[in-house]
Each structure stands twice: as structure tokens, then as C-alpha cells.
Design an enzyme around this catalytic site. Structure first.
Site, short mmCIF file in Angstrom:
data_model
loop_
_atom_site.label_atom_id
_atom_site.label_comp_id
_atom_site.label_asym_id
_atom_site.label_seq_id
_atom_site.Cartn_x
_atom_site.Cartn_y
_atom_site.Cartn_z
N GLY A 1 0.81 -1.05 -0.11
CA GLY A 1 -0.02 -0.08 -0.04
C GLY A 1 0.79 1.15 -0.10
N GLU A 2 0.14 2.32 0.84
CA GLU A 2 1.17 3.65 0.88
C GLU A 2 1.12 4.50 -0.42
OE1 GLU A 2 4.97 2.96 2.66
OE2 GLU A 2 4.14 1.84 4.22
N GLY A 3 0.74 3.88 -1.75
CA GLY A 3 1.07 4.12 -3.12
C GLY A 3 2.44 3.72 -3.59
#
EC number: 2.4.2.21
Length: 336
Positions: free
Chosen positions: A303-305
Site C-alpha cells: 500500500g502507501e502508493g
């Protein structure tokens, strides 16, 4: 920045307003692509990416100089059902890590030359447990959409939205199941790494949420089953389209936020490409529903980008070749 909506109906109207690629820029970019010093189609998908980017930026010879990565964070009441391997306080701890530059997304943003911003959304007030009540009130989901919209820099030329929120793969799976149907188990993965018992609790929680909230209207699904960070990502993607800023989608949770927009308005994600295929099992199924082919397949599930940030330089390479290469005439090379 002025937010053009204060109600969910106004958000629907805003999303429905016509924003399309610049047809003249697309045509000119296609013409230029046909004159570059390479055999036709030799750069494969990079050629299509560059032309797509040129159309949204409105110039046949674009450059990527100001990418923006935004990480939104929110907490989820459904964590009370034991759906995650980590406690909710990890969300706040990771926000501090983002702010101090210590997370993976910080390093990947820096490597891609991207500005990175972090927005924590009421972490001390988790959404309601969606097995018991709607996750958000209408006012709360509007506020989250507005936060996402306002977070986008109109002067940026590429957008990545990332997220942090313990329990948010549960919300993302619930959104996907509500909007696309099918067996809940097929949408539900291990997220942060829950064991078999945790996966069963997660699946049961999603089934309970779907049974309790029977509306399948996209914004109702977002309000009842989503999270503040998911709504904020949707708001940011909508703002990017408004400003003609291309978007690289991240993983499963980002794609679930994008799905809400896609189900609301045909073509709402024409300005977006998929950065990568994550290791979350249902991500490929979700990308197929969105009609998006991922650029990278690296087995990421952070996740997180992170996957989308890695893909920035793929798109940057496509645009650099398109805009920087010589034509046959300029180089004095025979076209054959």
C-alpha cells in the site's frame, strides 16, 4: 482551492461534468510518434502511454516535471471484529513515520522526484463498525471527499494516491463485493497477513456489512462500507480529472476507491492507468473490472502508493522518449 461540491449530489454532478483529453494534442502526438527514429510500434506500450499522457496534458510534446504523491490515513471501526493482524494505533504510528521520511513511500517518492504529502483524517475518531452501522455519516464522507479534492496541487502534472489505515483491505473488499457482486470470499484477502481464523472473521464481517447495508448506489456503498482515506482518494482522483492531471493507480485499496468513481460515471477513470498488480488476491479481478492493465507485477502488498510511485519512472521514460527523440527528418535517418 475552491471545492465545487458541498453535498453528495453536487459531487455526482461535478464528476459528471465533461473533461476529456485534448483531441488535437492526441492527433499531433500520434503524428509525432509515427515520425520518431524507431520502427513502428518498437517501444510497445510506452508509445500508447505517451500519447495518452499528451492528450490529458493538452500538448503533443509533454514533460513530467511535477509529480505529486499523496498518502491519506484513516482508522476503521470494523477492526473491532478482529479483521487485521495489527492494532489500529499502528495507523497513527505510520503517519508519524511518513512525516519523518522513514517509510518505503518516502524513499520511492524521492527516487521518482515526486513531492509527497500526508493527510491524516480524524485518526482519533475511527469510522463506525460497518457490521453495526454505516461507517460514515453523509457529512463525514463529504468532508473526506473534500479533503482529497483540496489535497491535489493544480500545478502538478501527475498524481499518485496512497493510503494507510489498519482494516482498510476489509473496507476495500466490501466495496468491491457490493459494487461488483460475486462471492465475498473471492474479494477477501489476508491484507496485513491475517491467519486462517482472521481471514474467516474478515469474510464474516464483510458479509454482515453487505447484509446490513443493502443499497448498491456507489456513494452509499462508500459511505456505509468505506473509510475516510478511501473517500479522500476518490476525491483526489476526481480533482485530478477536473485539472487534467493524469493518475497512476496503486493497489487494491486505491483501486476500490477508483471503482466508486467508475461505477458513478462512465469514463471517470480515463485519466488513470494502473501502476502495478499487487499480491492481494482480488486486485487482478478488480483491475479487470476497471479495464486497467498494470504496468508492473512485482508482488507488492504494502500500500502507501508504493507500486504506483515505482511506476512513475516507467511513465516518465515513455514521455521522455516521445518528447525527446529526434524525428527521421531531424536525424537525417532514412525511414525505410
Amino acid at each position: 482551492m475552491h471545492v465545487p461540491f458541498t453535498t453528495l449530489s453536487e459531487f455526482r454532478e461535478t464528476l459528471g461534468q465533461s473533461t476529456v483529453p485534448d483531441a488535437a494534442a492526441v492527433a499531433a502526438a500520434q503524428d509525432r510518434n509515427g515520425q520518431l527514429t524507431k520502427p513502428p510500434g518498437a517501444l510497445g506500450r510506452l508509445e500508447d502511454l505517451a500519447i495518452w499522457y499528451a492528450g490529458w496534458r493538452g500538448t503533443p510534446q509533454p514533460h513530467i516535471t511535477a509529480p505529486q504523491v499523496i498518502v491519506f490515513a484513516g482508522n476503521h471501526g470494523v477492526c473491532a471484529q478482529g479483521v487485521s493482524a495489527f492494532p489500529p494505533e499502528v495507523t497513527m504510528q505510520m503517519v508519524a513515520n511518513f512525516e519523518h521520511g522513514g517509510a518505503a513511500i518516502n524513499q520511492l517518492s524521492k527516487a521518482a522526484g515526486a513531492r509527497m504529502d500526508v493527510h491524516a483524517l480524524s485518526l482519533d475518531v475511527p469510522t463506525a463498525d460497518f457490521t453495526q452501522a454505516p461507517a460514515m455519516t453523509e457529512a463525514e464522507v463529504i468532508a473526506a471527499l473534500q479533503t482529497g479534492w483540496n489535497a491535489v496541487d493544480p500545478d502538478s502534472d501527475l498524481l499518485i494516491t496512497g493510503e494507510m489505515g489498519i482494516g482498510n483491505t476489509t473496507s476495500a473488499a466490501a466495496i468491491a463485493a457490493a459494487l461488483l457482486g460475486g462471492d465475498v470470499a473471492d474479494w477477501t484477502g489476508r491484507g496485513t497477513g491475517v491467519d486462517d481464523a482472521g481471514l474467516a472473521r474478515k469474510t464474516d464481517a464483510i458479509r454482515a456489512g453487505l447484509a446490513l447495508h443493502d443499497s448498491r448506489a456507489p456513494l452509499d456503498v462508500l459511505r456505509c462500507l468505506g473509510g475516510r482515506e478511501i473517500a479522500a482518494m476518490a476525491g483526489a482522483m476526481a480533482a485530478a480529472r477536473h485539472h487534467r492531471i493524469p493518475v497512476i493507480l496503486d493497489g487494491f485499496i486505491c483501486s476500490a476507491a477508483a471503482l466508486v468513481l467508475a461505477e458513478m460515471q462512465a469514463g471517470a477513470l480515463d485519466h488513470a492507468i494502473a501502476g502495478h498488480l499487487s499480491a492481494e488476491g482480488a486486485h487482478e479481478k478488480l483491475l479487470n473490472a476497471l479495464g486497467k492493465e498494470p504496468l508492473l507485477r512485482l508482488g507488492l502488498r504494502l500500500g502507501e502508493g508504493s507500486g504506483a510511485a515505482l511506476a512513475i519512472n516507467v511513465l516518465r521514460g515513455a514521455v521522455a522518449c516521445h518528447s525527446g527523440m529526434s524525428t527521421f527528418a531531424q536525424a537525417g535517418v532514412s525511414e525505410g
